[in-house]
Design a protein around this motif. Sequence first.
Motif, PDB file in Angstrom:
ATOM      1  N   LEU A 200       0.832  -1.202   0.000  1.00  0.00           N
ATOM      2  CA  LEU A 200       0.000   0.000   0.000  1.00  0.00           C
ATOM      3  C   LEU A 200       0.868   1.254   0.000  1.00  0.00           C
ATOM      4  CD1 LEU A 200      -2.838  -1.029   2.493  1.00  0.00           C
ATOM      5  CD2 LEU A 200      -2.816  -1.176  -0.009  1.00  0.00           C
ATOM      6  N   GLU A 201       1.978   1.222   0.726  1.00  0.00           N
ATOM      7  CA  GLU A 201       2.917   2.341   0.708  1.00  0.00           C
ATOM      8  C   GLU A 201       3.502   2.537  -0.683  1.00  0.00           C
ATOM      9  OE1 GLU A 201       5.919   1.593   3.576  1.00  0.00           O
ATOM     10  OE2 GLU A 201       4.771   2.373   5.269  1.00  0.00           O
ATOM     11  N   ASP A 202       3.604   1.449  -1.436  1.00  0.00           N
ATOM     12  CA  ASP A 202       4.212   1.505  -2.764  1.00  0.00           C
ATOM     13  C   ASP A 202       3.190   1.811  -3.851  1.00  0.00           C
ATOM     14  OD1 ASP A 202       6.901   1.346  -3.623  1.00  0.00           O
ATOM     15  OD2 ASP A 202       6.456  -0.460  -4.779  1.00  0.00           O
ATOM     16  N   GLY A 203       1.964   2.124  -3.468  1.00  0.00           N
ATOM     17  CA  GLY A 203       0.977   2.561  -4.441  1.00  0.00           C
ATOM     18  C   GLY A 203      -0.115   1.567  -4.753  1.00  0.00           C
ATOM     19  N   ALA A 204      -0.080   0.366  -4.136  1.00  0.00           N
ATOM     20  CA  ALA A 204      -1.128  -0.626  -4.388  1.00  0.00           C
ATOM     21  C   ALA A 204      -2.462  -0.156  -3.814  1.00  0.00           C
ATOM     22  CB  ALA A 204      -0.748  -1.968  -3.772  1.00  0.00           C
ATOM     23  N   VAL A 205      -3.533  -0.668  -4.404  1.00  0.00           N
ATOM     24  CA  VAL A 205      -4.885  -0.371  -3.931  1.00  0.00           C
ATOM     25  C   VAL A 205      -5.408  -1.591  -3.181  1.00  0.00           C
ATOM     26  CG1 VAL A 205      -7.242   0.198  -4.620  1.00  0.00           C
ATOM     27  CG2 VAL A 205      -5.300   1.193  -5.860  1.00  0.00           C
ATOM     28  N   ASP A 206      -5.806  -1.394  -1.934  1.00  0.00           N
ATOM     29  CA  ASP A 206      -6.312  -2.503  -1.135  1.00  0.00           C
ATOM     30  C   ASP A 206      -7.590  -3.057  -1.773  1.00  0.00           C
ATOM     31  OD1 ASP A 206      -6.691  -4.352   0.829  1.00  0.00           O
ATOM     32  OD2 ASP A 206      -6.757  -2.917   2.487  1.00  0.00           O
ATOM     33  N   SER A 207      -7.662  -4.379  -1.880  1.00  0.00           N
ATOM     34  CA  SER A 207      -8.829  -5.006  -2.497  1.00  0.00           C
ATOM     35  C   SER A 207      -8.894  -6.456  -2.058  1.00  0.00           C
ATOM     36  CB  SER A 207      -8.738  -4.940  -4.021  1.00  0.00           C
ATOM     37  OG  SER A 207      -7.682  -5.766  -4.492  1.00  0.00           O
ATOM     38  N   PRO A 208     -10.072  -7.083  -2.176  1.00  0.00           N
ATOM     39  CA  PRO A 208     -10.164  -8.514  -1.864  1.00  0.00           C
ATOM     40  C   PRO A 208      -9.221  -9.343  -2.719  1.00  0.00           C
ATOM     41  CG  PRO A 208     -12.356  -7.543  -1.974  1.00  0.00           C
ATOM     42  CD  PRO A 208     -11.406  -6.491  -2.458  1.00  0.00           C
ATOM     43  N   ALA A 209      -9.040  -8.979  -3.998  1.00  0.00           N
ATOM     44  CA  ALA A 209      -8.158  -9.736  -4.880  1.00  0.00           C
ATOM     45  C   ALA A 209      -6.716  -9.668  -4.399  1.00  0.00           C
ATOM     46  CB  ALA A 209      -8.257  -9.209  -6.314  1.00  0.00           C
ATOM     47  N   LEU A 210      -6.258  -8.503  -3.970  1.00  0.00           N
ATOM     48  CA  LEU A 210      -4.893  -8.363  -3.470  1.00  0.00           C
ATOM     49  C   LEU A 210      -4.708  -9.155  -2.189  1.00  0.00           C
ATOM     50  CD1 LEU A 210      -2.069  -7.149  -3.492  1.00  0.00           C
ATOM     51  CD2 LEU A 210      -2.999  -5.114  -2.364  1.00  0.00           C
ATOM     52  N   ARG A 211      -5.662  -9.067  -1.277  1.00  0.00           N
ATOM     53  CA  ARG A 211      -5.547  -9.794  -0.019  1.00  0.00           C
ATOM     54  C   ARG A 211      -5.545 -11.304  -0.256  1.00  0.00           C
ATOM     55  NH1 ARG A 211      -7.070  -7.167   5.030  1.00  0.00           N
ATOM     56  NH2 ARG A 211      -6.897  -4.915   4.730  1.00  0.00           N
ATOM     57  N   ALA A 212      -6.323 -11.750  -1.225  1.00  0.00           N
ATOM     58  CA  ALA A 212      -6.393 -13.179  -1.505  1.00  0.00           C
ATOM     59  C   ALA A 212      -5.069 -13.708  -2.043  1.00  0.00           C
ATOM     60  CB  ALA A 212      -7.513 -13.470  -2.500  1.00  0.00           C
ATOM     61  N   VAL A 213      -4.487 -12.996  -3.007  1.00  0.00           N
ATOM     62  CA  VAL A 213      -3.236 -13.479  -3.585  1.00  0.00           C
ATOM     63  C   VAL A 213      -2.092 -13.351  -2.575  1.00  0.00           C
ATOM     64  CG1 VAL A 213      -2.409 -11.326  -4.661  1.00  0.00           C
ATOM     65  CG2 VAL A 213      -1.876 -13.512  -5.711  1.00  0.00           C
ATOM     66  N   VAL A 229      -1.071 -14.184 -11.252  1.00  0.00           N
ATOM     67  CA  VAL A 229      -1.000 -13.411 -10.015  1.00  0.00           C
ATOM     68  C   VAL A 229      -1.692 -12.062 -10.139  1.00  0.00           C
ATOM     69  CG1 VAL A 229       1.216 -12.316 -10.554  1.00  0.00           C
ATOM     70  CG2 VAL A 229       0.600 -12.752  -8.176  1.00  0.00           C
ATOM     71  N   GLU A 230      -1.780 -11.504 -11.359  1.00  0.00           N
ATOM     72  CA  GLU A 230      -2.366 -10.169 -11.528  1.00  0.00           C
ATOM     73  C   GLU A 230      -3.878 -10.173 -11.637  1.00  0.00           C
ATOM     74  OE1 GLU A 230      -1.096 -11.604 -15.688  1.00  0.00           O
ATOM     75  OE2 GLU A 230      -0.261 -11.620 -13.660  1.00  0.00           O
ATOM     76  N   ASP A 231      -4.508 -11.336 -11.572  1.00  0.00           N
ATOM     77  CA  ASP A 231      -5.954 -11.423 -11.782  1.00  0.00           C
ATOM     78  C   ASP A 231      -6.713 -10.540 -10.789  1.00  0.00           C
ATOM     79  OD1 ASP A 231      -8.198 -12.772 -13.167  1.00  0.00           O
ATOM     80  OD2 ASP A 231      -8.653 -13.529 -11.162  1.00  0.00           O
ATOM     81  N   GLY A 232      -7.515  -9.618 -11.309  1.00  0.00           N
ATOM     82  CA  GLY A 232      -8.343  -8.748 -10.472  1.00  0.00           C
ATOM     83  C   GLY A 232      -7.633  -7.542  -9.905  1.00  0.00           C
ATOM     84  N   LEU A 233      -6.367  -7.315 -10.277  1.00  0.00           N
ATOM     85  CA  LEU A 233      -5.595  -6.201  -9.726  1.00  0.00           C
ATOM     86  C   LEU A 233      -5.457  -5.081 -10.753  1.00  0.00           C
ATOM     87  CD1 LEU A 233      -2.699  -8.190  -7.992  1.00  0.00           C
ATOM     88  CD2 LEU A 233      -4.931  -7.545  -7.052  1.00  0.00           C
ATOM     89  N   ASP A 234      -5.568  -3.821 -10.296  1.00  0.00           N
ATOM     90  CA  ASP A 234      -5.396  -2.707 -11.220  1.00  0.00           C
ATOM     91  C   ASP A 234      -3.911  -2.462 -11.487  1.00  0.00           C
ATOM     92  OD1 ASP A 234      -4.386  -1.418  -8.983  1.00  0.00           O
ATOM     93  OD2 ASP A 234      -6.073  -0.042  -8.763  1.00  0.00           O
ATOM     94  N   GLU A 235      -3.619  -1.535 -12.393  1.00  0.00           N
ATOM     95  CA  GLU A 235      -2.238  -1.328 -12.834  1.00  0.00           C
ATOM     96  C   GLU A 235      -1.326  -0.898 -11.691  1.00  0.00           C
ATOM     97  OE1 GLU A 235       0.376   0.958 -16.290  1.00  0.00           O
ATOM     98  OE2 GLU A 235      -1.743   1.460 -16.018  1.00  0.00           O
ATOM     99  N   ALA A 236      -1.780   0.035 -10.857  1.00  0.00           N
ATOM    100  CA  ALA A 236      -0.945   0.503  -9.749  1.00  0.00           C
ATOM    101  C   ALA A 236      -0.587  -0.649  -8.818  1.00  0.00           C
ATOM    102  CB  ALA A 236      -1.660   1.607  -8.975  1.00  0.00           C
ATOM    103  N   THR A 237      -1.549  -1.520  -8.568  1.00  0.00           N
ATOM    104  CA  THR A 237      -1.310  -2.654  -7.683  1.00  0.00           C
ATOM    105  C   THR A 237      -0.383  -3.659  -8.344  1.00  0.00           C
ATOM    106  OG1 THR A 237      -3.500  -2.333  -6.730  1.00  0.00           O
ATOM    107  CG2 THR A 237      -2.423  -4.443  -6.302  1.00  0.00           C
ATOM    108  N   GLN A 238      -0.542  -3.888  -9.635  1.00  0.00           N
ATOM    109  CA  GLN A 238       0.357  -4.797 -10.343  1.00  0.00           C
ATOM    110  C   GLN A 238       1.794  -4.294 -10.302  1.00  0.00           C
ATOM    111  OE1 GLN A 238      -0.939  -5.999 -14.278  1.00  0.00           O
ATOM    112  NE2 GLN A 238      -3.087  -5.946 -13.668  1.00  0.00           N
ATOM    113  N   LEU A 239       1.984  -2.993 -10.490  1.00  0.00           N
ATOM    114  CA  LEU A 239       3.334  -2.420 -10.431  1.00  0.00           C
ATOM    115  C   LEU A 239       3.943  -2.590  -9.037  1.00  0.00           C
ATOM    116  CD1 LEU A 239       2.730   0.840 -12.486  1.00  0.00           C
ATOM    117  CD2 LEU A 239       4.285  -1.021 -13.113  1.00  0.00           C
ATOM    118  N   ALA A 240       3.130  -2.332  -8.008  1.00  0.00           N
ATOM    119  CA  ALA A 240       3.629  -2.501  -6.640  1.00  0.00           C
ATOM    120  C   ALA A 240       3.944  -3.958  -6.357  1.00  0.00           C
ATOM    121  CB  ALA A 240       2.597  -1.973  -5.636  1.00  0.00           C
TER     122      ALA A 240
END
Length: 323
Positions: A200-213, A229-240
């Motif tokens: 989250l500090e690195d720009g990721a967006v908190d989401s159920p998909a991020l927490r699950a992976v 691994v990127e399924d359901g994650l937006d670009e900012a979260t994928q980069l983080a």
Amino acid sequence: MTRSDVFLSPAEAARTVGISAKALRLYEQRGLITPVRSANGWRHYGPEQMAGIRHIVALRTLGLSLAQIAAVLSGESHDLDKALAEHQTRLEGSLTGLLDAIERVRVWRNDLSEGRAPDLADLVATPPALSLPLPWPWNSEIFALRRLSPVTYLVGPLGSGKTRLAMAMAEALGGGFVGLDRGEPDELPAAALRELEWLLEDGAVDSPALRAVLAGMVSEERPRVIDLVEDGLDEATQLALGGWLRRRGEGDAPLVVMTRTSAVLDLDAVSAGHAILYCPANHSVPFEVLAVAGSPGYESVANCLGTPEARARTAGMVARMAP
């Protein structure tokens, strides 16, 4: 004009320090570096900016998030001290392994001096970390990995069999396969929460998909194999998440990560000791690819990767194969 006065374009600056132009743009967006603007608005980087970029790259190598780097650049030292301590631990672990290897060579040389030949099999070969007969659509050929990297990226075109390979690898490793049906955990373990904070500090967006992976990758010490691994994650979260994966090193539980996005697998920034495994479209035996342009398989891997925007256009596409 002296060499020290040269101003570089974004592509030249990124290439000089060994990062992608995308990463350089991200540093600018987060306010970590400010390029010089020409009269027509083009971005350029002089000696001062290049020194700043090298500083940022060094801090990223130590595993700091972009938020932590911003704090360090503003004069705070707590995060840097902690990162240096962790880096020292990793180096000391590597040194222990190196000293053990040196001692084995010393013993072998001593055996030779006393007329005893060392076991050549022991000298030049070690058992593979993973060996298994490949499932369909292969013809039971033997697939082997000489070592398990902290992160192994699994890449291949649609229909190449990489999901079946991933499941077979998980079974052979005695680890777990984290499929696309992963649901958000009721509660993240403490270790996963710490990593979530970094993301989250690195720009990721908190989401159920991020927490699950993240739960699938962090909650177990045994090797884990993660489907797309990127399924359901937006670009900012994928980069983080890509940056988080690059932080992993010796001592971390091995991960095999299937991906088709350049945000997660940036070929210009693959960490030393990490591996890329490619599944060819013709169902020949998967093989390891070096993250070096021109090496066997490099262009094939690059062609399988796309930006999050491009990958979103093919979301849901499934290659149909006979059972």
